[in-house]
Design a protein around this motif. Structure first.
Motif, mmCIF file in Angstrom:
data_model
loop_
_atom_site.group_PDB
_atom_site.id
_atom_site.type_symbol
_atom_site.label_atom_id
_atom_site.label_comp_id
_atom_site.label_asym_id
_atom_site.label_seq_id
_atom_site.Cartn_x
_atom_site.Cartn_y
_atom_site.Cartn_z
ATOM 1 N N LEU A 304 44.329 60.066 6.381
ATOM 2 C CA LEU A 304 43.159 60.552 7.119
ATOM 3 C C LEU A 304 43.392 61.931 7.717
ATOM 4 C CD1 LEU A 304 42.240 57.244 8.965
ATOM 5 C CD2 LEU A 304 41.038 58.260 7.011
ATOM 6 N N GLY A 305 44.572 62.530 7.469
ATOM 7 C CA GLY A 305 44.858 63.874 7.976
ATOM 8 C C GLY A 305 45.509 63.885 9.346
ATOM 9 N N ILE A 306 45.958 62.739 9.845
ATOM 10 C CA ILE A 306 46.610 62.646 11.155
ATOM 11 C C ILE A 306 48.126 62.707 10.950
ATOM 12 C CG2 ILE A 306 47.020 61.171 13.166
ATOM 13 C CD1 ILE A 306 44.202 60.017 12.703
ATOM 14 N N THR A 307 48.774 63.663 11.629
ATOM 15 C CA THR A 307 50.232 63.793 11.549
ATOM 16 C C THR A 307 50.877 62.788 12.503
ATOM 17 O OG1 THR A 307 50.064 66.141 11.021
ATOM 18 C CG2 THR A 307 52.183 65.354 11.868
ATOM 19 N N VAL A 308 51.815 62.001 12.000
ATOM 20 C CA VAL A 308 52.473 60.971 12.807
ATOM 21 C C VAL A 308 53.918 61.378 13.045
ATOM 22 C CG1 VAL A 308 53.097 58.547 12.989
ATOM 23 C CG2 VAL A 308 50.974 59.207 11.814
ATOM 24 N N VAL A 309 54.290 61.468 14.322
ATOM 25 C CA VAL A 309 55.680 61.738 14.714
ATOM 26 C C VAL A 309 56.300 60.414 15.141
ATOM 27 C CG1 VAL A 309 57.207 62.977 16.291
ATOM 28 C CG2 VAL A 309 55.102 64.077 15.453
ATOM 29 N N HIS A 310 57.382 60.056 14.492
ATOM 30 C CA HIS A 310 58.055 58.777 14.727
ATOM 31 C C HIS A 310 59.305 59.037 15.565
ATOM 32 C CE1 HIS A 310 60.231 55.040 13.390
ATOM 33 N NE2 HIS A 310 59.020 54.558 13.567
ATOM 34 N N VAL A 311 59.415 58.424 16.752
ATOM 35 C CA VAL A 311 60.525 58.680 17.672
ATOM 36 C C VAL A 311 61.180 57.364 18.060
ATOM 37 C CG1 VAL A 311 61.176 59.656 19.909
ATOM 38 C CG2 VAL A 311 59.353 60.722 18.578
ATOM 39 N N THR A 312 62.499 57.357 18.108
ATOM 40 C CA THR A 312 63.238 56.174 18.548
ATOM 41 C C THR A 312 63.711 56.370 19.986
ATOM 42 O OG1 THR A 312 65.390 56.990 17.803
ATOM 43 C CG2 THR A 312 64.052 55.774 16.196
ATOM 44 N N PRO A 313 63.911 55.285 20.726
ATOM 45 C CA PRO A 313 64.448 55.413 22.089
ATOM 46 C C PRO A 313 65.776 56.147 22.131
ATOM 47 C CG PRO A 313 63.562 53.208 21.745
ATOM 48 C CD PRO A 313 63.544 53.887 20.406
ATOM 49 N N ARG A 314 66.610 55.939 21.140
ATOM 50 C CA ARG A 314 67.908 56.616 21.135
ATOM 51 C C ARG A 314 67.749 58.126 21.026
ATOM 52 N NH1 ARG A 314 72.977 55.403 16.966
ATOM 53 N NH2 ARG A 314 74.368 56.998 17.789
ATOM 54 N N LYS A 315 66.839 58.586 20.173
ATOM 55 C CA LYS A 315 66.611 60.027 20.046
ATOM 56 C C LYS A 315 66.061 60.610 21.343
ATOM 57 C CE LYS A 315 65.848 60.083 15.037
ATOM 58 N NZ LYS A 315 64.831 60.299 13.964
ATOM 59 N N LEU A 316 65.184 59.848 22.012
ATOM 60 C CA LEU A 316 64.662 60.329 23.292
ATOM 61 C C LEU A 316 65.763 60.451 24.337
ATOM 62 C CD1 LEU A 316 61.257 58.466 23.786
ATOM 63 C CD2 LEU A 316 61.623 60.932 23.572
ATOM 64 N N ARG A 317 66.725 59.539 24.280
ATOM 65 C CA ARG A 317 67.821 59.574 25.256
ATOM 66 C C ARG A 317 68.823 60.672 24.937
ATOM 67 N NH1 ARG A 317 72.838 56.706 25.313
ATOM 68 N NH2 ARG A 317 72.162 55.489 23.522
ATOM 69 N N GLU A 318 69.154 60.832 23.656
ATOM 70 C CA GLU A 318 70.241 61.737 23.292
ATOM 71 C C GLU A 318 69.784 63.164 23.011
ATOM 72 O OE1 GLU A 318 72.239 59.917 20.022
ATOM 73 O OE2 GLU A 318 73.119 58.311 21.248
ATOM 74 N N SER A 319 68.563 63.361 22.530
ATOM 75 C CA SER A 319 68.134 64.722 22.164
ATOM 76 C C SER A 319 66.655 64.936 22.468
ATOM 77 C CB SER A 319 68.404 64.970 20.675
ATOM 78 O OG SER A 319 67.755 63.975 19.879
ATOM 79 N N PRO A 320 66.242 64.839 23.757
ATOM 80 C CA PRO A 320 64.818 65.025 24.086
ATOM 81 C C PRO A 320 64.300 66.415 23.728
ATOM 82 C CG PRO A 320 66.177 65.007 26.072
ATOM 83 C CD PRO A 320 67.060 64.567 24.948
ATOM 84 N N ALA A 321 65.136 67.448 23.855
ATOM 85 C CA ALA A 321 64.682 68.804 23.536
ATOM 86 C C ALA A 321 64.338 68.914 22.050
ATOM 87 C CB ALA A 321 65.755 69.818 23.912
ATOM 88 N N HIS A 322 65.154 68.294 21.202
ATOM 89 C CA HIS A 322 64.875 68.345 19.763
ATOM 90 C C HIS A 322 63.591 67.588 19.436
ATOM 91 C CE1 HIS A 322 65.548 68.439 15.463
ATOM 92 N NE2 HIS A 322 65.396 67.124 15.426
ATOM 93 N N GLN A 323 63.383 66.425 20.077
ATOM 94 C CA GLN A 323 62.164 65.657 19.817
ATOM 95 C C GLN A 323 60.935 66.422 20.288
ATOM 96 O OE1 GLN A 323 62.722 63.014 17.889
ATOM 97 N NE2 GLN A 323 64.833 63.708 18.163
ATOM 98 N N ALA A 324 61.070 67.124 21.429
ATOM 99 C CA ALA A 324 59.952 67.945 21.918
ATOM 100 C C ALA A 324 59.639 69.069 20.928
ATOM 101 C CB ALA A 324 60.288 68.519 23.287
#
Length: 348
Positions: A304-324
C-alpha cells in the motif's frame, strides 16, 4: 623422591588477603608437595582440609564463600595440557580467565548473585553451587558442588575472575530448581528491569530447558513479556524525544476505508506514511506462526506504499541513535516514493 616430585619445590601462591585459595592435589604436586604429605597435612586436626575430592584448602576452619566457589570450579574443571584454551569467554567482560578452570562454568543462583541480582540469595546462604560441565564428563555432585550437564558450554562471562554463565542461561538453570512462583517471577522481572538481558533471550533459554510447561513458569513469563514490552515502549518514546524526530501518532490501528483491518502499530507518521513496529516476540513454541503474521502484515502495508521500520528491544537498548537514524531516513525519503494508499488511522 619420586619421579613426580620436582627437584626444586615451587612456593605456594599466597593472595594479597593472606589466605590461600584451594588447590588441587595435582597443583600441589607441581609445587613439590607429594600425595603422602597432602594426606598428612589433611589429617583430622591438621593444618589443611579436603573441601572436595582432590581439592585441598590450605588452612583449618570454615571456608569462605569465595573459597567454596573456587573449590567447586577446581573440582569440576578438566585437567588440560599447557596451551589448551580454557572456557570460551565473552569479549569485553571483566577479569581474566583462570587457566585452571577449563570446561567449568558457574550457573544457577550463584551465577545470578555474581551478576548482581538483588533477588538472588547471598553466596554464604547457598549450600551448593551449580557448575556447568560438558555432558560426557564423568563427575558427580558432592559436597558444595552440584553438577549440571550441558551439550554445549555457553561463552562464560568473567566476574571477579570467576567464569559465570550469561544471565539468560543462569536464570534457566536457577528456575529449573525453583518451585516458588513468586521467586521465579522476581528473578525474571529483575533480569529485564535491571537491563541484564531481553525477554526473548530468557524465554529462549527456558524453552531450551523445557521449562515452559510448568504453570508457575508460564505465569512468570507472561509478566516478564509485559514488563519487557513496557520498558521497550519507554525506550522508543525516549528515542523519538532525544533524537529530535517528529512526533508520530502512538499505538494505532490502520484500516482501509470501508475495508479490512490492516494491523496495529506502535508508531505511525501519517504525512510520510512511515510505520514503526516493536518486535517483542518472546520466542516461544509458536514463534514461527507469529513471525509469519508479522511478515504478512509488513508485506501488505508495503504494497500500500507504507514504509515499515522493524525495531527490536535490544536494538533500542544498545543503539538508539542508529535506530533513530533509520527512522529519520525513512521520513526524509518519503517524497521520493510513490504516494501511499489512503488509510484510516484509529486509536488502538
Amino acid at each position: 623422591m619420586t619421579h613426580n616430585t620436582p627437584l626444586s619445590p615451587r612456593p605456594l601462591h599466597q593472595p594479597a588477603d593472606g589466605r590461600r585459595r584451594p588447590m588441587t592435589v595435582a597443583q600441589l604436586r607441581a609445587h613439590g608437595v607429594p600425595a603422602a604429605e597432602v594426606d598428612e597435612q589433611c589429617r583430622p586436626g591438621g593444618p589443611w582440609q579436603r573441601l572436595l575430592p582432590n581439592v585441598v584448602l590450605l588452612h583449618p576452619g570454615a571456608p569462605t564463600s569465595d573459597e567454596r566457589l573456587h573449590a567447586v570450579l577446581l573440582y569440576a574443571a578438566r585437567e588440560r595440557p599447557a596451551g589448551l584454551p580454557s572456557v570460551p569467554v565473552q569479549p569485553g567482560t571483566e577479569g581474566t580467565p583462570d587457566p585452571g578452570y577449563a570446561e567449568a562454568v558457574i550457573t544457577g543462583l550463584a551465577a545470578l548473585t555474581l551478576h548482581g541480582f538483588s533477588g538472588a540469595p547471598p553466596l554464604p546462604s547457598l549450600d551448593a553451587f551449580d557448575v556447568l560441565v560438558p555432558r560426557m564428563r564423568r563427575l558427580r555432585s558432592t559436597g558444595c558442588a552440584r553438577i549440571v550437564r550441558t551439550a554445549a558450554l555457553p561463552a562464560a562471562v568473567q566476574v571477579t575472575g570467576v567464569p559465570v554463565a550469561p544471565v539468560a542461561r543462569a536464570l534457566a538453570d536457577a528456575v529449573a530448581g525453583l518451585q516458588d512462583a513468586g521467586v521465579v517471577r522476581l528473578l525474571l522481572t529483575e533480569a529485564v528491569r535491571g537491563g541484564h538481558c531481553e525477554p526473548a533471550a530468557v524465554v529462549r533459554e527456558l524453552n531450551r530447558a523445557r521449562l515452559l510447561g510448568r504453570p508457575h513458569v508460564v505465569d512468570a513469563v507472561d509478566s516478564l513479556v509485559a514488563e519487557g514490552r513496557a520498558i521497550a515502549e519507554q525506550r522508543l518514546y525516549r528515542m523519538v524525544r532525544e533524537h529530535g524526530l517528529p512526533d508520530p501518532v502512538w499505538n494505532v490501528d490502520l484500516r482501509l476505508p470501508g475495508g479490512p483491518h490492516l494491523g496495529g502499530l506502535d508508531a505511525y507518521w501519517p504525512e510520510q506514511a512511515v510505520a514503526l513496529e516493536l518486535d517483542t516476540r518472546a520466542h516461544r513454541q509458536d514463534d514461527d506462526a507469529l513471525w509469519s503474521e508479522y511478515a504478512r502484515k509488513r508485506e501488505h502495508l508495503e504494497r500500500l506504499g507504507i514504509t515499515v521500520v522493524h525495531v527490536t528491544p535490544r536494538k533500542l537498548r544498545e543503539s538508539p541513535a542508529h535506530q533513530a537514524a533509520v527512522v529519520r531516513t525513512a521520513l526524509t525519503t518519503a517524497e521520493d516514493r510513490e504516494p501511499a494508499a489512503c488509510v484510516v488511522v484509529l486509536p488502538r
